[in-house]
Structures are given as C-alpha cells and as structure tokens.
Motif scaffolding. Structure first.
Motif, PDB file in Angstrom:
ATOM      1  N   ALA A 193     -49.912 -83.782 -22.778  1.00  0.00           N
ATOM      2  CA  ALA A 193     -49.899 -85.240 -22.782  1.00  0.00           C
ATOM      3  C   ALA A 193     -51.167 -85.741 -23.475  1.00  0.00           C
ATOM      4  O   ALA A 193     -52.245 -85.160 -23.338  1.00  0.00           O
ATOM      5  N   LYS A 194     -51.037 -86.825 -24.229  1.00  0.00           N
ATOM      6  CA  LYS A 194     -52.172 -87.352 -24.994  1.00  0.00           C
ATOM      7  C   LYS A 194     -52.917 -88.441 -24.224  1.00  0.00           C
ATOM      8  O   LYS A 194     -52.354 -89.122 -23.379  1.00  0.00           O
ATOM      9  N   LYS A 195     -54.186 -88.619 -24.591  1.00  0.00           N
ATOM     10  CA  LYS A 195     -54.990 -89.646 -23.964  1.00  0.00           C
ATOM     11  C   LYS A 195     -54.631 -91.040 -24.463  1.00  0.00           C
ATOM     12  O   LYS A 195     -54.738 -92.020 -23.732  1.00  0.00           O
ATOM     13  N   SER A 196     -54.233 -91.113 -25.716  1.00  0.00           N
ATOM     14  CA  SER A 196     -53.974 -92.420 -26.311  1.00  0.00           C
ATOM     15  C   SER A 196     -52.482 -92.714 -26.349  1.00  0.00           C
ATOM     16  O   SER A 196     -51.647 -91.816 -26.479  1.00  0.00           O
ATOM     17  N   LYS A 197     -52.144 -94.009 -26.229  1.00  0.00           N
ATOM     18  CA  LYS A 197     -50.757 -94.428 -26.327  1.00  0.00           C
ATOM     19  C   LYS A 197     -50.279 -94.312 -27.758  1.00  0.00           C
ATOM     20  O   LYS A 197     -51.060 -94.391 -28.706  1.00  0.00           O
TER      21      LYS A 197
ATOM     22  N   ASN B 292     -29.395 -82.698 -41.005  1.00  0.00           N
ATOM     23  CA  ASN B 292     -30.005 -83.936 -40.516  1.00  0.00           C
ATOM     24  C   ASN B 292     -30.726 -83.684 -39.196  1.00  0.00           C
ATOM     25  O   ASN B 292     -30.196 -83.017 -38.309  1.00  0.00           O
ATOM     26  N   ARG B 293     -31.927 -84.252 -39.097  1.00  0.00           N
ATOM     27  CA  ARG B 293     -32.674 -84.158 -37.843  1.00  0.00           C
ATOM     28  C   ARG B 293     -33.372 -85.489 -37.575  1.00  0.00           C
ATOM     29  O   ARG B 293     -34.083 -86.015 -38.437  1.00  0.00           O
ATOM     30  N   LEU B 294     -33.161 -86.013 -36.382  1.00  0.00           N
ATOM     31  CA  LEU B 294     -33.868 -87.187 -35.900  1.00  0.00           C
ATOM     32  C   LEU B 294     -34.780 -86.756 -34.772  1.00  0.00           C
ATOM     33  O   LEU B 294     -34.364 -86.010 -33.867  1.00  0.00           O
ATOM     34  N   ARG B 295     -36.034 -87.218 -34.815  1.00  0.00           N
ATOM     35  CA  ARG B 295     -36.986 -86.823 -33.777  1.00  0.00           C
ATOM     36  C   ARG B 295     -37.772 -88.038 -33.316  1.00  0.00           C
ATOM     37  O   ARG B 295     -38.208 -88.858 -34.133  1.00  0.00           O
ATOM     38  N   PHE B 296     -37.940 -88.151 -32.001  1.00  0.00           N
ATOM     39  CA  PHE B 296     -38.640 -89.279 -31.419  1.00  0.00           C
ATOM     40  C   PHE B 296     -39.689 -88.759 -30.452  1.00  0.00           C
ATOM     41  O   PHE B 296     -39.417 -87.869 -29.636  1.00  0.00           O
ATOM     42  N   THR B 297     -40.918 -89.296 -30.536  1.00  0.00           N
ATOM     43  CA  THR B 297     -42.015 -88.893 -29.655  1.00  0.00           C
ATOM     44  C   THR B 297     -42.667 -90.133 -29.067  1.00  0.00           C
ATOM     45  O   THR B 297     -42.894 -91.115 -29.782  1.00  0.00           O
ATOM     46  N   ILE B 298     -42.965 -90.089 -27.784  1.00  0.00           N
ATOM     47  CA  ILE B 298     -43.647 -91.197 -27.134  1.00  0.00           C
ATOM     48  C   ILE B 298     -44.755 -90.654 -26.241  1.00  0.00           C
ATOM     49  O   ILE B 298     -44.558 -89.672 -25.516  1.00  0.00           O
ATOM     50  N   ASN B 299     -45.942 -91.260 -26.319  1.00  0.00           N
ATOM     51  CA  ASN B 299     -47.081 -90.903 -25.483  1.00  0.00           C
ATOM     52  C   ASN B 299     -47.475 -92.126 -24.662  1.00  0.00           C
ATOM     53  O   ASN B 299     -47.762 -93.195 -25.225  1.00  0.00           O
ATOM     54  N   THR B 300     -47.506 -91.984 -23.355  1.00  0.00           N
ATOM     55  CA  THR B 300     -47.886 -93.122 -22.511  1.00  0.00           C
ATOM     56  C   THR B 300     -49.379 -93.356 -22.491  1.00  0.00           C
ATOM     57  O   THR B 300     -49.844 -94.443 -22.162  1.00  0.00           O
ATOM     58  N   GLY B 301     -50.151 -92.336 -22.862  1.00  0.00           N
ATOM     59  CA  GLY B 301     -51.595 -92.417 -22.685  1.00  0.00           C
ATOM     60  C   GLY B 301     -51.975 -92.171 -21.237  1.00  0.00           C
ATOM     61  O   GLY B 301     -51.112 -92.086 -20.353  1.00  0.00           O
ATOM     62  N   GLU B 302     -53.277 -92.042 -20.989  1.00  0.00           N
ATOM     63  CA  GLU B 302     -53.741 -91.752 -19.636  1.00  0.00           C
ATOM     64  C   GLU B 302     -53.963 -93.052 -18.877  1.00  0.00           C
ATOM     65  O   GLU B 302     -54.676 -93.943 -19.330  1.00  0.00           O
TER      66      GLU B 302
ATOM     67  N   ALA C 108     -50.484 -89.092 -17.202  1.00  0.00           N
ATOM     68  CA  ALA C 108     -50.195 -89.187 -18.641  1.00  0.00           C
ATOM     69  C   ALA C 108     -48.901 -88.430 -18.921  1.00  0.00           C
ATOM     70  O   ALA C 108     -48.583 -87.451 -18.235  1.00  0.00           O
ATOM     71  N   MET C 109     -48.151 -88.902 -19.933  1.00  0.00           N
ATOM     72  CA  MET C 109     -46.872 -88.270 -20.234  1.00  0.00           C
ATOM     73  C   MET C 109     -46.621 -88.295 -21.737  1.00  0.00           C
ATOM     74  O   MET C 109     -46.946 -89.270 -22.420  1.00  0.00           O
ATOM     75  N   THR C 110     -46.065 -87.209 -22.236  1.00  0.00           N
ATOM     76  CA  THR C 110     -45.583 -87.126 -23.615  1.00  0.00           C
ATOM     77  C   THR C 110     -44.142 -86.626 -23.588  1.00  0.00           C
ATOM     78  O   THR C 110     -43.844 -85.637 -22.910  1.00  0.00           O
ATOM     79  N   PHE C 111     -43.263 -87.326 -24.312  1.00  0.00           N
ATOM     80  CA  PHE C 111     -41.866 -86.908 -24.390  1.00  0.00           C
ATOM     81  C   PHE C 111     -41.459 -86.821 -25.856  1.00  0.00           C
ATOM     82  O   PHE C 111     -41.822 -87.672 -26.674  1.00  0.00           O
TER      83      PHE C 111
END
Length: 899
Positions: A231-235, A250-260, A266-269
């Motif tokens: 998980a990352k520190k920054s959003k 074809n490839r679609l990729r999505f990443t989300i970081n909530t930050g701490e 903290a969460m990264t998906f």
C-alpha cells in the motif's frame, strides 16, 4: 596585440569557471540512514544532473546561481530542495519510501543485500518492468539477467517456462513476498495461474544458484522472488489500456491507492481484464489467439494490499491475489504429424489442437483456472535489534483442463490425439489443411457399431439394460484442485556485528484429482474402462480394464467422474538458522536447515489393473532432508568485492513421482530415495557511481536423479498413464558456467547494459541401471535439452529527452539442444539434435505528459523480434519430435493516465 588577446581569453575562461557552482550533498534512506547509491539529482528545468556514488554523495556543476534540485530514487518519494550561491552544500537529503512496509516485506521475503550477501543476484525494479518490459510476463522479464533462458512453451497464454543455469522450473523456487508458489506435488510453475503478477510487482529479485533464501526450499537453479506492490503512502491511482498481438489483444488495468490515513490504514487495489479480440467478419465463429490460432484468453486479475500501523512496534499487512481465466491452449508443431503426407501444414504457428465443430472454429484443449492466494503478515519490532515476522497464507485452486481422446486403432481406444495417437489415425481425422474434423468424430460416434447395450448399468443388475451410443471419441476434463495452508515465521536478531536469523516453514496441502466427461461428441455415454494404449499394446490387442470395480458397468454421462479419482496429501515442516557476521571488510554467513516431508494418497476408485493398490489410503512416506550453505564476501575496497559460497542439500522426489502411477496406484516405486545436490560458486563485483559489473563462475552436481523408467525394458516411455519414476544411482547432471553482466551509466541520461553467459550442461549416464540393465548410452555425457548454453544481451536505455525514454536490446541464444531421455532404449543410437542459434532485437519507447495539475499521462510502445526472425525455442524428441517456434514480430501499445 596577441598578448592582449591571450589575457582576455584567460580572463573569460576564469570567469566561466568561477561561474560554475558545485552543489554537493548526500542522499540517505530516512529510516535506515543507509546511503542510496545511483539516486538521481537534477536541476529542475534543465538537463544538468548526476547520480550519487557508493556513499550516496554527489557533486553537481551548474551555471545557475539559484534554483531547485529534484532528488529522486526508485520506490522513494522525490524531494525538491532550493539552492543558491550562498547554500551550495545542501547536506543530507533523507528520502522516504513511497510504499508502506516495503522494507518489512523484504525482511520476511528472503530479499538479500547485494552489497553484503555472497550470492549471485539481480534485481529488476518496477520502473524497468513498466518501461522496458511493458505487457510482458515474469519469464520474459527475467531474461534481462544472465544465466537464464526462457521459452514461450507451446505459445498459449501463460505457457512460458524459465530455465536458470540449465535447470527447469521444477528446480527453481518461485515466491511472492517470500511465500512459495511452486506446485507442491510436482514442483512445476504455471504462469497462467499468476497472470497479472508482473503488473502488481514492485521489485523482482533473481538469486541464481543456491542463493540465500530463508526457506528450506530445494532450488538447484535459483530463486525468483516477486515483491508485490505494498500500500502506498500517497493517494492516487492509474488507468491503463494496452493492445497487443502476442498471446492476448486487449488489457484494461485500474489501480487505486487510498494513501495512509491518520489512524494508520492504507490500501492499494489493482484489477485488470485481458481478452482476445473476436474473429474478423466473414471468418468462422469462435475466438482465435492472435499468434497461435485458437489460443484465445478471457482473463481477470485482482490484487489487494492493505496495511495497518498498530503502533510503533507492530504492523499488519494483508495481501490477496487471484487471476481467474479461461483460455485455449496450444500444441506445438509435430514433425511426425506435419509430414504424414495426408495433409499439408506450412505455418509454424499452427495449433494442432484446433479444428471445426458444427461450423465453428474450436479448440479441444481449453483450461479454466482460478488459484487465489491470501496472506496476512505481522511485523513486530521487539526491540531495536530484534524483529519477528510471521505470515499465514492460504492458496485455493480450481483447475480444469479439457483434452480430446479418439479411437486409435481397432481394439485399442482412448488416446490423447495430441500425444500418442498413431500418425495414420491422426491423418484420418483431419481436414486437408490439418485441422481436426470434429464433425467426423461425431459421425464415428453415431455409427451403428457403437450402439451398445450395457447389462446391469452402474452395478445395478436389477435395473433395465441401458442402450445408447457409446463414445469412441470424446473430450475429457481433467480436474486438479487443491487447498494449501501455510505459515512462515522468521526471527532476526542483531548481536553486535552478527545477524542471526531463525525460521519456521509449515505447510499442509491436499490435492484433488479426477476426470469428468466434458463433451461426448454426439454420443450418449462412455464406459468407465481403459481400452488399452497404443504405445503399450502396439499390436492392437489391448486388454480392457474396469477403472472402478466399486461401480461396475459404469455408464458415464457428461459431468460424471471416471478414469481416476484420488487425493494427494502433503505435510511439510522445516526449520532454518543462519548466522551472518560482518567484519570491517569481510562478511561471512552460514545456513543450516532441516525439512520433514510426508506423503499420502487416498484412492476413490478400485482399479482392475491395480486391484490391490488403487483403493483407499496408501502407506505414509516420510523423508528427512537437509540444506547446508556457507559463504564469504570480501570488500577489497568500496568499489571491488569478491565472494565465494558452497552448499549441499538433499531433497525428496516430488510426490507425483513417488508412486508407480499416482493416478491409479498407492504403491511407491522401487528404489525411491532422496536426491543429492552439491554446488560451489565464486564471483567478483565492481561498483562505482556510473558502472556496476559482475563476474560469476559456478559448478553444480545433481546426483541420484529421479527419472521416468516406465516400461524402459520394453523400449517404451511414451505411456501416458504408466509412468514409473525412480532414483537412478549414478545418473547425474553437471552444470557449470561463467556469467558476466554490467550496467554502465555513460551519462546521467544514457545507460548501456548487457551480459554474457557461457555454460556447459551435461547428463552423465551410468554404466547400468536397476530394473533396466545396461542403458544404450552407458557412460556417455548427453547435453541437457531445451536450455541455451550460450546467451548474451546488449541493451541501451536513454532518457535525455524531457519526459521521454527510448531503448533497445539484442538477445542471443545458442548451443541449444533437443530434449530427450538419455537412459531410454527407444532413442538408442540417435544423435542429439542441436537447434539453430538465433538473435532477436527488441525496441521500446514512451513519453510522459501533463494533462492537468492533477493528471499525468504516458504513452508507450514495445516491439519484440523487430526483424520478424523465424527461430526454434525448444524441441522435444518424445512426440514425433515436436518443435516449438518462437513468436514472430509482436508488439505492446499502452496508454496510461495517472491521478
């Protein structure tokens, strides 16, 4: 006059020199205070920049009297620092890791310090994966390191294989965050099960040879450890679309970081979707792989990282990863089938598993897989010198593999069309252009001769007889499921200049294996009998066995279990201890581990051929093995280092190879015992602020190897179900070689990298073999097949144009041999075919750009095998022989948005 001009020029030069400011400083890790070598320091808005030296120091010349320095390092948060003519020494710059718990994960993941640990190791960063190997899977990425050869397997999605120092994937340990992922029963690695892991990888470390793993893993070739994105520190996050013409489109990729958050969460998906494009208008229905026809893919992947800072001493990490998919497999080019004369195949990417079924393009070899892994880790800083890291994990697999079986000859039925069907029969079921004629197989099933009456169906003789069309040709589904629990715990204790490590590795595994009828190709049923095998009964007089006497005269319809049904159980436990002492210039380490392995099989069918050994629980089989390693590292100066290590270990045969036939019998093979491995290695490293170079030499001796002896005395090894593995005294492999690699930062913006590997891999055949006698190649040395013994790579990476990068690499593979079985009489007197050497060229480029204050983008393109060279990656003597051609020109295009 001349004197006056000379004085003027001298004054100008002096003024220029005096105008150049020398900005100095040191870049450190904010937590460990360790210097960060090769950190980048640039003057914002200019091309002026340098990289830090071994001690993290830098000195940068600039003609600007004031401005801003940007200090950056991979995996760290960049800092901007103002400077002026009154402040040229900016002192210490302490960078913080951008990822929460990355160092803690490395502690528990057998991640080694390249400066101190005396092993051959290479690391690949997330930035390199993103830019240089965009869209590629782990096997294609690790080819950037010496001593490694990879293949695309049969060419389908996730079919790649890795060979390290000549050893295949069953002899290489693969780990994600220190958790083992090799198959527990056979040691194999199926990359399709981990599709998407390269995108979720923060850093990848390849330890060649015995390495310094904290686990008691018996990896002869090496260890590949993938450190996933914490998980990352920054959003923030990203969205990416990729297009390719390789194994997917074809490839679609999505990443989300909530930050701490303020309370330490903290969460990264990350989620992705990978598909093959539909066929073009006017073509038959179904889906086609872009390079291998029929090798379609429909895949998802998900990755979740959650961290919680409980307090200053305790931290929790949770990881979840899975990649559910459905795909069409590929089958390699068989010269035996290609040259029958009854049909013509000229395309080297032809897929022999495909054909036409009810007018649709159809692949008979399909897989459906979902193998999620979940882990929870606890990191406890007991005190400033003691750390305890514990990870508990679970892996759950649901795997189904479809396979076509057809009539082989009169009285001998039920063969895999892609393996052992006689060429004459194979030609009869194919169209003139080589495709399988599934409609013909349906017609054969519906022939009047296959109208069969079964008396006492399913063992019920009070029931009416059952009459229907018995399938001579059908598609079966092989199920290989498992549930695997494990716990890994390691205690790290620093006592003065000595680092002590103690570890515990516990595993409990259950594999469930059975076959169901997937498609009876127009028929009503198939009986649960084994109607012989072509290779075993070449005269066509096959004996028919009832596969389950518990339910005789079994009528199998779609979805019913038949052929085999059993569970395999493995209990594993190991303890580990390592001591590493650091003198002023010398580092010494020693490792000792012991492992307990226990096997058990439970059969659910009572097989007529194995009446006394197929049903119920087998006897337990227990092995006690050890690993011992030691090494020394001598730092001659900060720039020069030499090291040496040696090790010895024993390991049990894999469970799959321990039974005379794991699908049907509880009997263990004769002569079953532990294999033995001995290895030594030495190396030299040179490191400066602009050049890193390594030279390694190694020697590995693998003895008492378990080999397939199935019916070897009857000149036959191609029997699919009667495998007979046994340790062969005197049979050994010797792998030795030299590896040279370097990374040269010619300029801050220009990197030249490369490696050369020169090796010799030989199998030494004994003079005699128990249960077989004198092998045909007694006393000979046979080259190990399917792995190149000469490899090299030269690459360039340039980032001198603002927000842009471009690079290229040339890769050479040579001294590659066809795979064969050196102890099998079937191949007596045949030469071991050497395959042609080949060189491939790849290029890549990308550019970052600003969309708004909060959005940034990147476009990139990677083109592999630019010259569209035709080449053979591997060949197998067992099936015809079969040749697997590498991919022609293929590309990966990407558009990404970061927010």
């Amino acid at each position: 006059m001349n004197k006056h001009i000379g004085c003027t020029l001298t004054a100008l030069l002096l003024s220029c020199v005096s105008a150049l400011a020398q900005i100095t400083g040191t870049v450190l890790d904010s937590k460990t205070k360790e210097p960060l070598m090769a950190a980048t320091v640039v003057v914002e808005g200019s091309s002026e920049g340098v990289v830090t030296d071994l001690d993290g120091k830098f000195s940068l010349s600039t003609d600007q009297t004031s401005g801003t320095l940007v200090v950056s390092y991979i995996s760290y948060v960049a800092q901007e620092i103002s400077f002026s003519s009154n402040n040229l020494n900016i002192g210490e710059v302490k960078l913080e890791l951008d990822a929460i718990g990355l160092e803690e994960v490395k502690v528990s993941a057998s991640y080694v310090d390249q400066r101190k640990t005396p092993v051959a190791v290479s690391s690949i960063t997330n930035e390199q994966i993103t830019q240089r190997f965009s869209g590629l899977s782990v096997p294609d990425i690790v080819t950037s390191t010496p001593g490694i050869y990879t293949t695309q397997g049969a060419g389908g999605y996730g079919d790649q294989e890795i060979y390290i120092r000549g050893f295949d994937q069953t002899n290489v340990a693969f780990m994600i965050n220190g958790i083992p992922v090799n198959d527990m029963e056979n040691g194999r690695m199926y990359w399709s099960n981990f599709a998407g892991i390269s995108e979720a990888t923060r850093e990848m470390q390849v330890q060649r040879g015995l390495g310094a793993s904290k686990l008691a893993v018996s990896s002869i070739g090496g260890t590949v450890n993938m450190i996933s994105q914490p998980a990352k520190k920054s959003k923030g996050g990203s969205f990416e679309y990729m297009n390719s013409n390789a194994t997917w489109n074809n490839r679609l990729r999505f990443t989300i970081n909530t930050g701490e958050s303020d309370n330490g969460w903290a969460m990264t998906f990350q989620g992705s979707r990978t598909t093959t494009s539909p066929t073009l208008p006017g073509q038959p229905g179904g889906e086609r792989g872009p390079i291998r026809p029929g090798a379609f893919v429909d895949a998802w992947s998900y990755y979740l990282a959650v961290s919680k800072q409980l307090n200053k001493r305790h931290q929790l990490f949770f990881y979840a990863f899975g990649a559910p998919f459905k795909r069409g497999s590929a089958w390699g080019l068989s010269e035996r089938l290609k040259n029958t004369g009854d049909y013509s195949v000229t395309d080297n990417q032809f897929n022999y598993a495909t054909g036409y079924y009810n007018g649709e393009f159809f692949n008979s070899r399909q897989n459906q897989v979902h193998k999620p892994q979940f882990s929870l880790s606890h990191h406890w800083d007991i005190d400033d010198a003691t750390t305890l890291s514990t990870s508990a994990y679970i892996s759950i697999a649901k795997v189904t593999s479809d396979n076509l079986r057809v009539t082989a000859s009169e009285g001998a039925n039920g063969y895999d069309v892609n393996k052992t069907t006689p060429a004459v029969r194979d030609a009869a079921i194919r169209t003139p252009d080589g495709y399988i004629d599934f409609d013909l197989l349906v017609q054969e099933n519906l022939d009047a001769s296959n109208t069969v009456t079964v008396l006492g169906p399913n063992g019920d003789f009070s029931a009416d007889p059952f009459t229907g069309q018995r399938a001579e040709n059908f598609i079966e589904a092989r199920h290989n499921d498992h549930i695997w629990y494990g716990m890994i715990s390691s205690l790290d204790k620093q006592v003065g200049n000595t680092d002590l490590k103690f570890g515990l590795d516990l595993r409990n595994y259950k594999g469930t294996h059975y076959v169901t009828a997937a498609d009876l190709l127009g028929a009503d049923f198939v009986t649960n009998t084994d109607r012989g095998e072509y290779d075993k009964f070449s005269d066509g007089n096959a004996t028919e066995y009832d596969m389950n006497l518990l339910t005789s005269n079994e009528v199998i319809r779609t979805g019913d279990r038949f052929m085999y049904d059993y569970d395999g159980y493995i209990n594993w436990g190991s303890v580990f201890a390592q001591a590493e002492h650091h003198f002023k210039k010398i580092d010494v380490f020693g490792t000792l581990s012991g492992t307990y392995s226990n096997y058990k099989r439970i059969g659910h069918f009572w097989n007529e051929e194995f009446v006394g050994s197929s049903l119920g629980k087998s006897a337990d089989k227990t092995f006690l093995t050890y690993t011992a390693k030691a090494g020394v590292n001598y730092r001659i100066t900060n720039r020069h280092k030499v090291f040496a290590n040696a090790g010895s270990f024993t390991r049990p045969p894999f469970m799959r190879n321990s039974y005379q036939d794991a699908r049907y019998s509880n009997n263990y093979v004769n002569g079953l015992k532990k294999e033995r491995v001995y290895a030594v290695e030495a190396g030299y490293s040179f490191t400066s602020g602009f050049l890193k170079a390594n030279i390694n030499a190694y020697y590995t001796n693998w003895q008492d190897i378990a080999r397939n002896l199935s019916d070897a005395d009857d000149n036959d090894v191609q029997i699919e179900f009667d495998e007979y593995f046994s340790n062969v005294p005197g049979l050994r492999q010797v792998h030795k070689g030299i590896e040279i690699d370097f990374v040269w930062n010619v300029l801050t913006s220009l990197e030249v990298n490369g490696y050369v590997s020169i090796a010799d891999y030989k199998t030494q055949v004994p003079e005699s073999i128990p249960y077989v006698g004198v092998p045909p190649r007694a006393g000979e040395e046979i080259p190990v097949g399917n792995t190149a013994m000469r490899t090299g790579q030269l690459g360039l990476h340039y980032k001198g144009i603002k927000d842009m990068y471009v690079g290229a690499r040339a890769s050479y593979s040579g001294r590659l041999y066809m795979q064969t079985n050196p102890i099998d009489p079937y191949y007596a007197g045949e030469d071991i075919e050497r395959l042609p050497d080949y060189t491939l060229f790849d290029i890549y480029l990308g550019r970052y750009f600003d969309i708004s204050n909060d959005l940034r983008g990147r476009i990139s393109a990677n083109v592999n095998n630019v010259l569209d060279k035709e080449y053979i990656r591997w060949a197998n003597r067992f099936f015809g022989p079969a040749y697997a051609y590498g991919f022609g020109r293929n590309y990966y295009l990407s558009v990404a948005i970061y927010f």
